[in-house]
Design a protein around this motif. Sequence first.
Motif, PDB file in Angstrom:
ATOM      1  N   THR A 133      42.120  54.401  30.657  1.00  0.00           N
ATOM      2  CA  THR A 133      40.886  54.711  31.387  1.00  0.00           C
ATOM      3  C   THR A 133      40.064  53.465  31.704  1.00  0.00           C
ATOM      4  O   THR A 133      39.684  53.242  32.861  1.00  0.00           O
ATOM      5  CB  THR A 133      40.058  55.736  30.597  1.00  0.00           C
ATOM      6  OG1 THR A 133      40.835  56.928  30.410  1.00  0.00           O
ATOM      7  CG2 THR A 133      38.781  56.083  31.319  1.00  0.00           C
ATOM      8  N   PRO A 134      39.739  52.610  30.707  1.00  0.00           N
ATOM      9  CA  PRO A 134      38.973  51.405  31.064  1.00  0.00           C
ATOM     10  C   PRO A 134      39.766  50.438  31.932  1.00  0.00           C
ATOM     11  O   PRO A 134      39.184  49.728  32.767  1.00  0.00           O
ATOM     12  CB  PRO A 134      38.649  50.784  29.694  1.00  0.00           C
ATOM     13  CG  PRO A 134      39.622  51.360  28.746  1.00  0.00           C
ATOM     14  CD  PRO A 134      39.917  52.731  29.240  1.00  0.00           C
ATOM     15  N   LEU A 135      41.089  50.397  31.766  1.00  0.00           N
ATOM     16  CA  LEU A 135      41.890  49.527  32.630  1.00  0.00           C
ATOM     17  C   LEU A 135      41.806  49.995  34.088  1.00  0.00           C
ATOM     18  O   LEU A 135      41.730  49.170  35.011  1.00  0.00           O
ATOM     19  CB  LEU A 135      43.345  49.513  32.162  1.00  0.00           C
ATOM     20  CG  LEU A 135      43.643  48.685  30.910  1.00  0.00           C
ATOM     21  CD1 LEU A 135      45.075  48.897  30.449  1.00  0.00           C
ATOM     22  CD2 LEU A 135      43.382  47.204  31.188  1.00  0.00           C
ATOM     23  N   ALA A 136      41.823  51.315  34.275  1.00  0.00           N
ATOM     24  CA  ALA A 136      41.683  51.829  35.639  1.00  0.00           C
ATOM     25  C   ALA A 136      40.314  51.470  36.209  1.00  0.00           C
ATOM     26  O   ALA A 136      40.186  51.115  37.396  1.00  0.00           O
ATOM     27  CB  ALA A 136      41.884  53.346  35.645  1.00  0.00           C
ATOM     28  N   GLY A 137      39.280  51.535  35.361  1.00  0.00           N
ATOM     29  CA  GLY A 137      37.947  51.153  35.814  1.00  0.00           C
ATOM     30  C   GLY A 137      37.881  49.679  36.170  1.00  0.00           C
ATOM     31  O   GLY A 137      37.267  49.298  37.192  1.00  0.00           O
ATOM     32  N   LEU A 138      38.485  48.832  35.339  1.00  0.00           N
ATOM     33  CA  LEU A 138      38.507  47.389  35.629  1.00  0.00           C
ATOM     34  C   LEU A 138      39.231  47.118  36.949  1.00  0.00           C
ATOM     35  O   LEU A 138      38.799  46.277  37.742  1.00  0.00           O
ATOM     36  CB  LEU A 138      39.201  46.641  34.484  1.00  0.00           C
ATOM     37  CG  LEU A 138      38.400  46.427  33.200  1.00  0.00           C
ATOM     38  CD1 LEU A 138      39.277  45.745  32.149  1.00  0.00           C
ATOM     39  CD2 LEU A 138      37.168  45.567  33.475  1.00  0.00           C
ATOM     40  N   ARG A 139      40.334  47.832  37.162  1.00  0.00           N
ATOM     41  CA  ARG A 139      41.089  47.619  38.404  1.00  0.00           C
ATOM     42  C   ARG A 139      40.246  48.018  39.614  1.00  0.00           C
ATOM     43  O   ARG A 139      40.211  47.302  40.630  1.00  0.00           O
ATOM     44  CB  ARG A 139      42.380  48.439  38.364  1.00  0.00           C
ATOM     45  CG  ARG A 139      43.250  48.260  39.600  1.00  0.00           C
ATOM     46  CD  ARG A 139      44.490  49.133  39.519  1.00  0.00           C
ATOM     47  NE  ARG A 139      45.331  48.929  40.685  1.00  0.00           N
ATOM     48  CZ  ARG A 139      46.277  47.993  40.790  1.00  0.00           C
ATOM     49  NH1 ARG A 139      46.462  47.152  39.779  1.00  0.00           N
ATOM     50  NH2 ARG A 139      46.994  47.879  41.883  1.00  0.00           N
ATOM     51  N   ALA A 140      39.544  49.137  39.495  1.00  0.00           N
ATOM     52  CA  ALA A 140      38.734  49.604  40.626  1.00  0.00           C
ATOM     53  C   ALA A 140      37.604  48.631  40.925  1.00  0.00           C
ATOM     54  O   ALA A 140      37.333  48.296  42.092  1.00  0.00           O
ATOM     55  CB  ALA A 140      38.170  50.990  40.316  1.00  0.00           C
ATOM     56  N   VAL A 141      36.932  48.130  39.855  1.00  0.00           N
ATOM     57  CA  VAL A 141      35.822  47.191  40.071  1.00  0.00           C
ATOM     58  C   VAL A 141      36.341  45.880  40.641  1.00  0.00           C
ATOM     59  O   VAL A 141      35.738  45.290  41.561  1.00  0.00           O
ATOM     60  CB  VAL A 141      35.063  46.960  38.751  1.00  0.00           C
ATOM     61  CG1 VAL A 141      34.019  45.875  38.924  1.00  0.00           C
ATOM     62  CG2 VAL A 141      34.403  48.257  38.293  1.00  0.00           C
ATOM     63  N   SER A 142      37.471  45.399  40.106  1.00  0.00           N
ATOM     64  CA  SER A 142      38.017  44.128  40.597  1.00  0.00           C
ATOM     65  C   SER A 142      38.455  44.243  42.064  1.00  0.00           C
ATOM     66  O   SER A 142      38.250  43.317  42.868  1.00  0.00           O
ATOM     67  CB  SER A 142      39.197  43.677  39.721  1.00  0.00           C
ATOM     68  OG  SER A 142      40.250  44.629  39.781  1.00  0.00           O
ATOM     69  N   GLU A 143      39.040  45.367  42.433  1.00  0.00           N
ATOM     70  CA  GLU A 143      39.437  45.556  43.832  1.00  0.00           C
ATOM     71  C   GLU A 143      38.202  45.660  44.732  1.00  0.00           C
ATOM     72  O   GLU A 143      38.201  45.144  45.870  1.00  0.00           O
ATOM     73  CB  GLU A 143      40.287  46.823  43.962  1.00  0.00           C
ATOM     74  CG  GLU A 143      41.683  46.690  43.367  1.00  0.00           C
ATOM     75  CD  GLU A 143      42.481  47.975  43.492  1.00  0.00           C
ATOM     76  OE1 GLU A 143      41.868  49.012  43.878  1.00  0.00           O
ATOM     77  OE2 GLU A 143      43.700  47.954  43.216  1.00  0.00           O
ATOM     78  N   GLY A 144      37.140  46.309  44.219  1.00  0.00           N
ATOM     79  CA  GLY A 144      35.912  46.382  45.010  1.00  0.00           C
ATOM     80  C   GLY A 144      35.301  45.019  45.234  1.00  0.00           C
ATOM     81  O   GLY A 144      34.809  44.704  46.325  1.00  0.00           O
ATOM     82  N   LEU A 145      35.319  44.183  44.171  1.00  0.00           N
ATOM     83  CA  LEU A 145      34.792  42.814  44.323  1.00  0.00           C
ATOM     84  C   LEU A 145      35.668  42.014  45.278  1.00  0.00           C
ATOM     85  O   LEU A 145      35.167  41.227  46.091  1.00  0.00           O
ATOM     86  CB  LEU A 145      34.732  42.129  42.952  1.00  0.00           C
ATOM     87  CG  LEU A 145      33.688  42.675  41.965  1.00  0.00           C
ATOM     88  CD1 LEU A 145      33.860  41.992  40.601  1.00  0.00           C
ATOM     89  CD2 LEU A 145      32.277  42.425  42.493  1.00  0.00           C
ATOM     90  N   GLU A 146      36.960  42.206  45.170  1.00  0.00           N
ATOM     91  CA  GLU A 146      37.877  41.469  46.040  1.00  0.00           C
ATOM     92  C   GLU A 146      37.705  41.870  47.500  1.00  0.00           C
ATOM     93  O   GLU A 146      37.755  41.020  48.397  1.00  0.00           O
ATOM     94  CB  GLU A 146      39.314  41.713  45.590  1.00  0.00           C
ATOM     95  CG  GLU A 146      40.346  40.915  46.378  1.00  0.00           C
ATOM     96  CD  GLU A 146      41.757  41.167  45.887  1.00  0.00           C
ATOM     97  OE1 GLU A 146      42.675  40.509  46.400  1.00  0.00           O
ATOM     98  OE2 GLU A 146      41.938  42.025  44.985  1.00  0.00           O
ATOM     99  N   ASP A 147      37.484  43.145  47.747  1.00  0.00           N
ATOM    100  CA  ASP A 147      37.323  43.626  49.126  1.00  0.00           C
ATOM    101  C   ASP A 147      35.897  43.453  49.651  1.00  0.00           C
ATOM    102  O   ASP A 147      35.633  43.674  50.834  1.00  0.00           O
ATOM    103  CB  ASP A 147      37.705  45.109  49.207  1.00  0.00           C
ATOM    104  CG  ASP A 147      39.174  45.340  48.901  1.00  0.00           C
ATOM    105  OD1 ASP A 147      39.960  44.372  49.023  1.00  0.00           O
ATOM    106  OD2 ASP A 147      39.531  46.468  48.511  1.00  0.00           O
ATOM    107  N   GLY A 148      34.990  43.067  48.776  1.00  0.00           N
ATOM    108  CA  GLY A 148      33.613  42.833  49.184  1.00  0.00           C
ATOM    109  C   GLY A 148      32.822  44.097  49.465  1.00  0.00           C
ATOM    110  O   GLY A 148      31.847  44.060  50.210  1.00  0.00           O
ATOM    111  N   VAL A 149      33.235  45.237  48.878  1.00  0.00           N
ATOM    112  CA  VAL A 149      32.535  46.495  49.131  1.00  0.00           C
ATOM    113  C   VAL A 149      31.468  46.778  48.071  1.00  0.00           C
ATOM    114  O   VAL A 149      30.734  47.755  48.176  1.00  0.00           O
ATOM    115  CB  VAL A 149      33.532  47.670  49.183  1.00  0.00           C
ATOM    116  CG1 VAL A 149      34.523  47.481  50.326  1.00  0.00           C
ATOM    117  CG2 VAL A 149      34.280  47.808  47.857  1.00  0.00           C
ATOM    118  N   ILE A 150      31.374  45.934  47.043  1.00  0.00           N
ATOM    119  CA  ILE A 150      30.377  46.108  45.988  1.00  0.00           C
ATOM    120  C   ILE A 150      29.239  45.138  46.258  1.00  0.00           C
ATOM    121  O   ILE A 150      29.440  43.911  46.299  1.00  0.00           O
ATOM    122  CB  ILE A 150      30.990  45.869  44.597  1.00  0.00           C
ATOM    123  CG1 ILE A 150      32.077  46.922  44.296  1.00  0.00           C
ATOM    124  CG2 ILE A 150      29.910  45.913  43.517  1.00  0.00           C
ATOM    125  CD1 ILE A 150      32.739  46.754  42.952  1.00  0.00           C
TER     126      ILE A 150
END
Length: 387
Positions: free
Chosen positions: A166-183
């Motif tokens: 669960t936390p790994l999935a959250g980390l992946r989602a946040v990291s992808e959001g930062l990478e895509d610039g949507v956060i």
Amino acid sequence: MNKDMATILALTTLWTLVVAAIGAAVLWQFRRRSLRVTVIVAGLAPMAAALAAVLQSVRAMFISEHDSWVVLWTLAFAALLGLVMSVLLGQWISTGSRDVGRRLRQLGTSYEPAEATAGAVPAELAELTDELEMTRKKLAASHERERALEASRRELVAFMSHDLRTPLAGLRAVSEGLEDGVIDDVPGALRQMRSTVDRMTGLVDDLFELSRLSADPLPRRRSAVSLRELAEDVAGENNEHARAEGVRLAVSTPGDDDRLAVQGDPDELTRAVTNLVGNAIRHTAAGGTVTLSVDREPDGRVKLAVTDGCGGIPAADLERVFDVGWRGDEQRTPEAADGRSSGGGGLGLAIARGVVESHEGKIAVSNVDGGCAFQIDLPASAGSRAE
């Protein structure tokens, strides 16, 4: 001694030796047969020897035919009685031996109680049967513990896989959001990632601690630890956590500090008590109270109790509270107010039990009015003052 008496004794001895030799030869031939057959042969051999010796003696003494038949019939009935007794004794011993053999064959393969043997068995076989039954019970208890341990291990692997995924999935989602610039809130996302990593680190630390406690204990340096000071330190460290949850954290200890010392590792004991207090705060509703109390028992042992307002634990779960991976929450990862998982790995209480037992103490839980109480019972330090 006259000649006739010498003749009779010689004939009696001769026939006795002949029949004894024949009986020994028969016994040797049947040595690998059933014990029942061996007992019957052993019982018949003396009877046959006596019958043959008396028969020759009767002929040598020229006793009347009437008296001879009386003697022979008497010996025949005695031989028949000996045969019946030998058969019964052989059956008795054979039944007990088969029962012992059956129990030995089932030992380690079947843990169900063996069927009782019909009738009585000799005392030696009965004692051996009782020992085998005690051994079966010990093996059954060990087998049951092994099954419970294996089930606990499987449950732990499944739970930890979920709690880490669960936390790994959250980390992946946040990291992808930062990478895509949507956060847009980059600092907030970084704080969330750091919090998630801290929680995962806590899970890994719990696993390591549990593994260390389960392994063979290494020699540790023990010292006198004041449970009064330890309780106050743990309460101070968890005050902020309790305040954030809307829970009041209270400490109740007597003023006599010397009587509340135990011999142990202060870091391990602090971790055990911290786990209990943290668990109590998490499961106490806002506005409730968690009480940490320390006292000395009449027998000289020191008791530390953590009482919460969780509403109580179901009776069916009281025995599972300290199992590895057990959690009182219906979900493995209950959501906190900020949307993040606030649950642990279900290892805190198991670690607390391991620490307490490594200090030759006992830990238990019971329901009280409005909640439950976790009690740690430890032997007092040798240097602590008596009542």
